[in-house]
Scaffold this motif. Structure first.
Motif, PDB file in Angstrom:
ATOM      1  N   LEU A 326       6.477   0.409 -24.840  1.00  0.00           N
ATOM      2  CA  LEU A 326       6.667   1.835 -25.108  1.00  0.00           C
ATOM      3  C   LEU A 326       7.687   1.983 -26.225  1.00  0.00           C
ATOM      4  O   LEU A 326       8.769   1.397 -26.153  1.00  0.00           O
ATOM      5  N   TRP A 379       7.053   9.155 -25.813  1.00  0.00           N
ATOM      6  CA  TRP A 379       6.852   7.713 -25.792  1.00  0.00           C
ATOM      7  C   TRP A 379       5.431   7.367 -26.248  1.00  0.00           C
ATOM      8  O   TRP A 379       4.467   7.971 -25.786  1.00  0.00           O
ATOM      9  N   PRO A 381       2.610   4.572 -26.245  1.00  0.00           N
ATOM     10  CA  PRO A 381       2.260   3.314 -25.582  1.00  0.00           C
ATOM     11  C   PRO A 381       1.548   2.349 -26.520  1.00  0.00           C
ATOM     12  O   PRO A 381       0.711   2.767 -27.327  1.00  0.00           O
TER      13      PRO A 381
END
Length: 385
Positions: A326, A379, A381
């Protein structure tokens, strides 16, 4: 169609239909399982043959033109012949050489040609596809006066070809041509959870990994103001993961064998690794990318959050655990995350709940995150194969 497109469309001949990506800029080919190209973002399919079997790509991000071409089995006697013939059809000249990659003989080369009054410079690769499925050829070029700027972009494109399932976990063909694997090893000793673990790296691993990181950083810099900066970040870390996985495979195996027998489960093992990375010296890299190569970290070098989190991701996936990376532009931070049956704060990606691992603060366990970093929308991924 512009004249440059007409010139190249005359050399495009055969391939299975292109499957455009739905999210990340990966393309695959019908009937060719595991064959894929992880393209840099912002491309336009600007030319193809009428059969829909070969493609020319032009980029908005860089003055680069690229071609992906798959020849049927039996058309050429070798990958090198396929590459040389493709370049000859372009009236391009330059040396090519054979390269051992994925237990097959592939080829790489550099070339130049003149279009109207403009001198073009480029590079190319070719590889057999396992099980007699043909030969993939990729070439890319730019104006000579843009070569210094575009060379990392071009070699990144060529290094992002996958020909089988195993190639998702091994360096690309261009890196392999520069740093061929040799049985020259460097013994290293790690101390994790009070245990001394002996393992090893190839002597070329550190230099090769740093080459890939620097090249990919030069590529990602082109996307700083792009609307596709998130996808560019994801690709940057995917390429580093791919290159690092094979380099750390022996270390992952040795660490697992030393620690797993005394662990309750996979999360317990992951915690021992998380605690270990929390003891690393925190140093910003003095290179342009500010990212420490994973071999250098095992050799005792400094690191920061994204390199530590990548190290955990590589080691844990090498142990068959589900781990992702992340990264956050807003928080200027990175975390590793794992699936687990243990309690803890989690984010959901691809329908799975992931516990976050903070590598830069001592004593934290999986599933604990700073309160001011708890917005999942901030965030990005990075999912690995």
């Amino acid at each position: 169609m512009t004249s440059v497109k007409r010139v190249f469309c005359s050399i495009l001949l055969s391939l299975a239909a292109l499957e455009l990506p739905l999210a990340a800029e990966r393309i695959s080919f019908k009937g060719l399982q595991d064959v894929c190209v992880d393209l840099p973002e912002d491309y336009l399919v600007s030319g193809s043959n009428k059969e829909g079997t070969a493609y020319q790509l032009d980029y908005a991000t860089a003055p680069v033109t690229a071609v992906i071409r798959i020849y049927e089995e039996g058309r050429f006697s070798s990958a090198k012949e396929a590459l040389d013939t493709t370049l000859a059809n372009l009236k391009a000249q330059g040396p090519s050489k054979e390269v051992q990659w994925r237990n097959l003989t592939g080829a790489t080369g550099e070339f130049s040609f003149r279009f109207n009054t403009v001198e073009m410079k480029g590079k190319g690769m070719a590889s057999l596809i396992p099980n007699g499925k043909g030969i993939i050829v990729c070439i890319a070029w730019c104006p000579e006066n843009q070569k210094e700027k575009c060379e990392p972009f071009i070699t990144s494109f060529l290094d992002a070809v996958y020909i089988d399932a195993g190639s998702y976990f091994e360096s690309g063909i261009w890196t392999q041509s520069l740093y061929p694997e040799k049985d020259e090893w460097q013994e290293i000793t790690l101390t994790i959870d009070g245990k001394t673990i002996n393992t090893r790296l190839r002597k070329s691993d550190k230099e090769a990994a740093e080459y890939v990181i620097d090249r990919e950083f030069q590529t990602i810099r082109m996307y700083a103001s792009s609307a596709k900066w998130k996808q560019a970040w994801q690709r940057y870390y995917r390429i580093i993961y791919r290159d690092s996985f094979h380099r750390l495979q022996k270390a992952s195996f040795d660490i697992y064998n030393a620690l797993a027998p005394s662990c309750k489960d996979g999360t317990d093992l992951a915690q021992k690794l998380l605690t270990w990375t929390q003891t690393f010296s925190y140093e910003r890299e003095k290179n342009s990318s500010d990212f420490a190569s994973l071999p250098s970290m095992l050799l005792g070098g400094g690191s920061d959050c994204d390199s530590r989190s990548m190290l955990l991701s590589v080691l844990l996936t090498g142990m068959n655990q589900d781990a992702i990376l992340l990264v956050s532009r807003q928080y200027s931070h990175a975390l590793c995350a794992i699936t687990s049956g243990h309690q803890g704060h989690s984010f959901k990606f691809n329908g799975k709940d992931y516990l976050m691992g903070e590598t830069t603060k001592h004593g934290l366990t999986w599933g604990i995150i700073a309160a001011d970093q708890d917005n999942q929308a901030n965030w990005v991924p990075v999912i690995f194969p």
